[in-house]
Design a protein around this motif. Structure first.
Motif, PDB file in Angstrom:
ATOM      1  N   SER A  10       1.042  -0.732   0.177  1.00 28.71           N
ATOM      2  CA  SER A  10      -0.001   0.080  -0.043  1.00 28.71           C
ATOM      3  C   SER A  10       0.755   1.618   0.124  1.00 28.71           C
ATOM      4  CB  SER A  10      -0.550   0.352   1.274  1.00 28.71           C
ATOM      5  OG  SER A  10       0.017  -0.034   2.336  1.00 28.71           O
ATOM      6  N   VAL A  11       1.880   1.019   0.808  1.00 23.93           N
ATOM      7  CA  VAL A  11       3.274   2.205   0.717  1.00 23.93           C
ATOM      8  C   VAL A  11       3.914   2.321  -0.949  1.00 23.93           C
ATOM      9  CG1 VAL A  11       5.102   3.102   1.716  1.00 23.93           C
ATOM     10  CG2 VAL A  11       2.991   2.391   3.322  1.00 23.93           C
ATOM     11  N   LEU A  12       3.910   1.775  -1.221  1.00 21.27           N
ATOM     12  CA  LEU A  12       4.696   1.096  -2.651  1.00 21.27           C
ATOM     13  C   LEU A  12       3.707   2.069  -3.733  1.00 21.27           C
ATOM     14  CD1 LEU A  12       7.475  -1.839  -1.990  1.00 21.27           C
ATOM     15  CD2 LEU A  12       8.241   0.925  -2.126  1.00 21.27           C
ATOM     16  N   LEU A  13       2.573   1.372  -3.903  1.00 18.09           N
ATOM     17  CA  LEU A  13       1.860   1.485  -5.153  1.00 18.09           C
ATOM     18  C   LEU A  13       0.825   2.195  -5.065  1.00 18.09           C
ATOM     19  CD1 LEU A  13       1.595  -2.357  -5.524  1.00 18.09           C
ATOM     20  CD2 LEU A  13       3.126  -0.457  -6.763  1.00 18.09           C
ATOM     21  N   ALA A  14       0.390   2.567  -3.761  1.00 22.46           N
ATOM     22  CA  ALA A  14      -1.792   3.810  -3.562  1.00 22.46           C
ATOM     23  C   ALA A  14      -0.499   5.115  -3.857  1.00 22.46           C
ATOM     24  CB  ALA A  14      -1.725   3.191  -2.435  1.00 22.46           C
ATOM     25  N   GLY A  15       0.202   5.784  -3.138  1.00 26.58           N
ATOM     26  CA  GLY A  15       0.790   6.629  -3.940  1.00 26.58           C
ATOM     27  C   GLY A  15       0.902   7.462  -5.120  1.00 26.58           C
ATOM     28  N   SER A  16       1.463   6.646  -6.047  1.00 25.70           N
ATOM     29  CA  SER A  16       2.299   6.411  -7.714  1.00 25.70           C
ATOM     30  C   SER A  16       0.510   6.549  -8.830  1.00 25.70           C
ATOM     31  CB  SER A  16       2.822   5.194  -7.700  1.00 25.70           C
ATOM     32  OG  SER A  16       2.807   4.138  -7.423  1.00 25.70           O
ATOM     33  N   LEU A  17      -0.533   5.968  -8.345  1.00 28.70           N
ATOM     34  CA  LEU A  17      -1.681   5.497  -8.775  1.00 28.70           C
ATOM     35  C   LEU A  17      -3.076   6.842  -9.175  1.00 28.70           C
ATOM     36  CD1 LEU A  17      -2.374   1.952  -7.389  1.00 28.70           C
ATOM     37  CD2 LEU A  17      -1.388   2.538  -9.861  1.00 28.70           C
ATOM     38  N   PRO A  18      -3.233   6.622 -10.052  1.00 28.43           N
ATOM     39  CA  PRO A  18      -4.260   8.077 -10.735  1.00 28.43           C
ATOM     40  C   PRO A  18      -5.069   7.840  -9.385  1.00 28.43           C
ATOM     41  CG  PRO A  18      -3.928   6.634 -12.464  1.00 28.43           C
ATOM     42  CD  PRO A  18      -3.031   5.587 -10.918  1.00 28.43           C
ATOM     43  N   GLY A  19      -5.463   9.326  -8.986  1.00 35.39           N
ATOM     44  CA  GLY A  19      -6.348   9.580  -8.548  1.00 35.39           C
ATOM     45  C   GLY A  19      -6.396   9.349  -6.861  1.00 35.39           C
ATOM     46  N   PHE A  20      -5.517   8.709  -6.893  1.00 32.00           N
ATOM     47  CA  PHE A  20      -5.046   8.614  -4.694  1.00 32.00           C
ATOM     48  C   PHE A  20      -4.856   9.643  -4.324  1.00 32.00           C
ATOM     49  CE2 PHE A  20      -2.763   7.866  -1.147  1.00 32.00           C
ATOM     50  CZ  PHE A  20      -3.522   6.373  -0.812  1.00 32.00           C
ATOM     51  N   GLY A  21      -5.960   9.736  -2.703  1.00 34.47           N
ATOM     52  CA  GLY A  21      -6.502  10.593  -1.929  1.00 34.47           C
ATOM     53  C   GLY A  21      -7.155  11.771  -2.540  1.00 34.47           C
ATOM     54  N   GLN A  22      -7.260  11.782  -4.015  1.00 34.52           N
ATOM     55  CA  GLN A  22      -8.311  12.401  -4.224  1.00 34.52           C
ATOM     56  C   GLN A  22      -9.142  12.208  -4.518  1.00 34.52           C
ATOM     57  OE1 GLN A  22      -6.129  14.365  -7.754  1.00 34.52           O
ATOM     58  NE2 GLN A  22      -4.002  14.029  -6.543  1.00 34.52           N
ATOM     59  N   GLN A  23     -10.228  13.242  -4.913  1.00 34.62           N
ATOM     60  CA  GLN A  23     -12.081  12.793  -5.147  1.00 34.62           C
ATOM     61  C   GLN A  23     -11.709  12.033  -6.479  1.00 34.62           C
ATOM     62  OE1 GLN A  23     -14.653  13.010  -2.883  1.00 34.62           O
ATOM     63  NE2 GLN A  23     -15.567  11.634  -4.336  1.00 34.62           N
ATOM     64  N   PRO A  24     -12.484  11.350  -6.841  1.00 38.99           N
ATOM     65  CA  PRO A  24     -12.154  10.639  -8.090  1.00 38.99           C
ATOM     66  C   PRO A  24     -13.060  11.172  -9.109  1.00 38.99           C
ATOM     67  CG  PRO A  24     -13.720   8.859  -6.938  1.00 38.99           C
ATOM     68  CD  PRO A  24     -12.847  10.142  -5.971  1.00 38.99           C
ATOM     69  N   SER A  25     -12.206  11.670 -10.449  1.00 40.37           N
ATOM     70  CA  SER A  25     -13.354  12.649 -11.329  1.00 40.37           C
ATOM     71  C   SER A  25     -14.060  11.691 -12.544  1.00 40.37           C
ATOM     72  CB  SER A  25     -13.056  13.700 -10.906  1.00 40.37           C
ATOM     73  OG  SER A  25     -11.969  13.613 -11.712  1.00 40.37           O
ATOM     74  N   SER A  26     -12.331  11.043 -13.025  1.00 38.67           N
ATOM     75  CA  SER A  26     -12.209  10.445 -14.484  1.00 38.67           C
ATOM     76  C   SER A  26     -12.929   8.930 -14.258  1.00 38.67           C
ATOM     77  CB  SER A  26     -10.906  10.621 -15.301  1.00 38.67           C
ATOM     78  OG  SER A  26     -10.154   9.985 -14.182  1.00 38.67           O
ATOM     79  N   PRO A  27     -13.202   8.861 -15.247  1.00 37.71           N
ATOM     80  CA  PRO A  27     -13.819   7.117 -15.351  1.00 37.71           C
ATOM     81  C   PRO A  27     -12.498   6.594 -14.844  1.00 37.71           C
ATOM     82  CG  PRO A  27     -14.546   8.182 -17.279  1.00 37.71           C
ATOM     83  CD  PRO A  27     -13.747   9.070 -16.671  1.00 37.71           C
ATOM     84  N   LEU A  28     -11.420   6.775 -15.418  1.00 37.46           N
ATOM     85  CA  LEU A  28      -9.532   5.782 -14.296  1.00 37.46           C
ATOM     86  C   LEU A  28      -9.449   6.291 -13.551  1.00 37.46           C
ATOM     87  CD1 LEU A  28      -6.991   4.713 -15.111  1.00 37.46           C
ATOM     88  CD2 LEU A  28      -5.989   6.859 -15.777  1.00 37.46           C
ATOM     89  N   GLU A  29      -9.944   6.931 -12.891  1.00 36.81           N
ATOM     90  CA  GLU A  29      -9.833   7.406 -11.161  1.00 36.81           C
ATOM     91  C   GLU A  29     -10.794   6.846 -10.471  1.00 36.81           C
ATOM     92  OE1 GLU A  29     -10.592  11.698 -10.918  1.00 36.81           O
ATOM     93  OE2 GLU A  29      -7.835  11.897 -11.656  1.00 36.81           O
ATOM     94  N   LYS A  30     -12.258   6.370 -10.928  1.00 39.20           N
ATOM     95  CA  LYS A  30     -13.047   6.255 -10.208  1.00 39.20           C
ATOM     96  C   LYS A  30     -13.116   4.251 -10.170  1.00 39.20           C
ATOM     97  CE  LYS A  30     -16.849   9.216 -11.530  1.00 39.20           C
ATOM     98  NZ  LYS A  30     -18.315   9.443 -12.249  1.00 39.20           N
ATOM     99  N   ALA A  31     -12.212   3.776 -11.351  1.00 39.01           N
ATOM    100  CA  ALA A  31     -11.786   2.679 -11.636  1.00 39.01           C
ATOM    101  C   ALA A  31     -11.125   2.239 -10.354  1.00 39.01           C
ATOM    102  CB  ALA A  31     -11.666   2.089 -12.697  1.00 39.01           C
ATOM    103  N   VAL A  32      -9.803   3.001 -10.434  1.00 41.49           N
ATOM    104  CA  VAL A  32      -9.316   2.975  -9.353  1.00 41.49           C
ATOM    105  C   VAL A  32      -9.139   3.041  -7.881  1.00 41.49           C
ATOM    106  CG1 VAL A  32      -6.848   3.952  -8.529  1.00 41.49           C
ATOM    107  CG2 VAL A  32      -7.076   3.379 -10.945  1.00 41.49           C
ATOM    108  N   ALA A  33     -10.130   3.757  -7.468  1.00 44.22           N
ATOM    109  CA  ALA A  33     -10.676   4.023  -6.266  1.00 44.22           C
ATOM    110  C   ALA A  33     -11.830   2.718  -5.746  1.00 44.22           C
ATOM    111  CB  ALA A  33     -11.557   5.602  -6.230  1.00 44.22           C
ATOM    112  N   ALA A  34     -12.255   2.562  -6.661  1.00 45.33           N
ATOM    113  CA  ALA A  34     -13.505   1.391  -6.763  1.00 45.33           C
ATOM    114  C   ALA A  34     -12.204   0.411  -6.376  1.00 45.33           C
ATOM    115  CB  ALA A  34     -13.686   0.658  -7.382  1.00 45.33           C
ATOM    116  N   ALA A  35     -11.315   0.075  -6.960  1.00 47.14           N
ATOM    117  CA  ALA A  35     -10.179  -0.862  -6.870  1.00 47.14           C
ATOM    118  C   ALA A  35      -9.651  -1.080  -5.525  1.00 47.14           C
ATOM    119  CB  ALA A  35      -9.617  -1.481  -7.785  1.00 47.14           C
TER     120      ALA A  35
END
Length: 631
Positions: A10-35
């Motif tokens: 979680s430390v190594l990967l989550a911070g580098s993913l799109p949308g991490f720590g932000q309110q998801p807005s795009s389809p990509l960010e929503k998919a990552v947040a759901a994952a």
């Protein structure tokens, strides 16, 4: 995956993913947040599905491929995990996690050679993470490279001293190194005093003191032998009859002042005779010359004492506590399992040669005399270093000295002897540490079950394996051990049911198939055994003789006499009770080869006689009888 490893990811990967720590807005960010939400809830299949959707939107993102591979790893889909992680690696070869988990997955798939480049890169990229060193050690272990595996695992526990999985892997690697060296000694020269002495010491560990004493007695006239062999004989005789060993121990101390074991033996005799003051005087003497020896051998003093004797000794020590050095009191009252890891106080530099220090029982000071690179010392000096460092409890240095000597002289029996003794101690220390960290784990119950099974305490072994299965109901090692214990205890139907339950998880496992075949042959179901034997062709080399013996029995039952003879001849090395040679004699008679039949019968009688002699010795040993019935 361990909790620590999940935190790492979680430390190594989550911070580098799109949308991490932000309110998801795009389809990509929503998919990552759901994952990420599914991953946090341990719903790894749903997480994988969402990461797959994200990849469709951004197929060149190495981090997304990495997380997909990890979720597939968690669901047990190793083949898909490898494909995803390989894609992540192609997109970014420097990412730590794909390298680490590709190495882990390749190792689990039996492809340790392919795993090594990824794990070496992972260790270089994150040299302070013990997970990489553990994975690298496991891969090297799978290849049979035990020295390299041990080095990697030692690095893992040095980076994280409470890393229980690494301690367990280290202990098992050390035990396999012991087995490898011991087997090499047996192949090379089983009659060597060094090999025979190791066998005598193993008999002592099993409580078979009369058999051990006989071996040590026979070796005393050998021109070359391990040091302090007579002291080993004296200790065995103390365990057989402490009241008759006094004079011999005194003579041993006089003739071999370099040996410390007679002092412990005499202290045990004094303790059993109700003279604890004499015992403590002897132990003070030993402590003053080399604390490390007493620290690592103190269990010999109190092993298998009756409860009233142990209580009287503990009470005596409490009364005398103020009059003895605190460190000595701690050694005499601490659990034996923790003693070997304690550091020895560094002795002052000595001008005396190592041989003089050894004769004075100053083993640590003797070891300290060898301060240069080990390769610069002669073979005799390396043997001296191995002995001194072993007796003072520096087993790692003993192993290093033995390894240096073995590299110089690959056939050196003294080198193999010290390597086996040191690696065995190091294995026990590592496994003791694991048990301290996980005192009631399935793995420790399996290990204890294996030890009980080797000592032919089958009911105790069954209890340990059942305890393991209570904690981990489908543990393959526990199922395998339990099946072996049932077979050894002649519970054939239980053995078959247990082994088949294990086969449901790994149907092609050659050892499990051989075990089922063994049980079916015991039940005279020869036709049923054959399919299992056909799936046992890739068992470990040491199991080949037993495989051929079973094939011979199946062929004989099917009327293939030439085939049966051929297979049974290949299985002769596994004949520990004469049954294989006896069956050969019957088959030779059927084809009219009376000369071969007579020779096979003679071999049968010789095996039976040897087995009977050993059994009589064991039955006559009161200490063995006591140990078999428990403390």
């Amino acid at each position: 995956m361990t909790n620590r490893c999940r935190l790492l990811l979680s430390v190594l990967l989550a911070g580098s993913l799109p949308g991490f720590g932000q309110q998801p807005s795009s389809p990509l960010e929503k998919a990552v947040a759901a994952a990420q939400q599914a991953q946090a809830a341990h719903n790894y299949q749903a997480a994988a599905d969402n990461y797959r959707q994200a990849i469709q939107l951004q197929p060149d993102n190495a981090e997304l491929w990495t997380n997909l591979g990890l979720m597939q790893h968690e669901t047990g889909n190793t083949a898909a995990s490898v494909r995803s992680l390989e894609q992540a690696h192609r997109l970014n070869p420097d990412l730590y996690v794909p390298n680490l988990f590709l190495g882990i997955d390749y190792t689990r798939a039996g492809q340790a050679k392919e795993a090594l480049p990824f794990l070496l890169r992972a260790e270089n990229e994150s040299p302070k993470d013990p997970q990489a060193s553990l994975a690298l050690g496991r891969a090297r272990f799978s290849q049979g490279d035990f020295p390299s595996a041990v080095r990697s695992l030692e690095r893992a526990v040095a980076l994280q001293p409470d890393f229980s999985s690494a301690w367990f892997a280290l202990g098992i690697a050390e035990l396999d190194r012991v087995e490898t060296e011991a087997r090499a000694m047996t192949r090379q020269d089983p009659a060597s005093p060094w090999a025979r002495a190791l066998y005598g010491e193993s008999l002592e560990q099993q409580g078979r003191y009369r058999e051990a004493a006989e071996i040590f007695r026979q070796l005393l006239s050998a021109p070359q032998q391990p040091p302090c062999l007579r002291s080993d004989l004296g200790y065995s005789r103390v365990r057989i009859d402490p009241s008759s060993a006094g004079a011999e121990l005194s003579a041993d101390r006089k003739e071999h002042p370099e040996c410390a074991l007679p002092l412990i033996s005499q202290a045990r005799v004094a303790l059993l005779a109700g003279a604890p003051g004499m015992a403590i005087d002897l132990l003070r003497n030993l402590w003053s010359s080399d604390p490390g020896y007493l620290r690592t051998h103190v269990s010999l003093l109190t092993d298998a004492l009756k409860s009233d004797q142990a209580e009287a000794w503990a009470s005596f020590l409490d009364d005398r506590r103020a009059a003895m050095p605190p460190a000595l009191y701690a050694v005499l009252t601490s659990p034996a399992a923790t003693l070997g890891a304690a550091p020895n106080p560094q002795p002052p530099p000595s001008a005396s040669p190592a041989s003089v220090l050894f004769r004075e029982r100053k083993y640590q000071a003797c070891s300290a005399q060898f301060s240069r690179e080990l390769a610069t010392y002669s073979s005799d000096q390396l043997q001296m270093l191995a002995a001194c460092s072993y007796f003072t409890g520096d087993f790692r240095r003993t192993a290093s000295a033995a390894g240096t000597l073995l590299a110089r002289q690959p056939g050196s029996m003294p080198a193999r002897y010290w390597a086996v003794r040191a690696d065995e101690k190091l294995a026990f220390l590592a496994l003791d540490r694991f048990q301290q960290l996980e005192p009631n784990s399935a793995r420790i119950h399996v290990l204890l079950g294996d030890i009980d099974r080797q000592r032919e305490r089958f009911d105790d072994a069954v209890a340990e394996y059942r305890s393991a299965l209570t904690l981990a109901p489908a543990d393959p090692s526990a199922l395998l051990g339990l099946a072996y214990a049932y077979l050894s205890n002649n519970s054939i139907d239980l053995c078959i049911r247990t082994a088949q339950a294990a086969l449901a998880q790994t149907p092609d496992d050659p050892e499990l198939n051989l075990l089922v075949a063994d049980a079916l042959v015991s039940n005279h179901d020869f036709a049923g055994a054959r399919p299992y034997l056909e799936k046992s062709a890739n068992v470990k080399p040491q199991m080949f003789p037993h495989l051929h013996a079973l094939l011979g029995k199946v062929d004989a039952a099917g009327g293939d006499i030439p085939g049966a003879i051929r297979e049974l001849k290949l299985g002769e090395a596994s004949d520990d009770d004469g049954a294989i040679h006896y069956q050969l004699a019957l088959l030779y008679r059927q084809i009219g080869d009376m000369k071969s039949a007579t020779q096979a019968l003679a071999a049968t009688e010789a095996i039976k006689r040897q087995r009977r002699d050993h059994k009589l010795i064991a039955i006559d040993d009161p200490d063995l009888t006591a140990s078999a019935s428990g403390p």
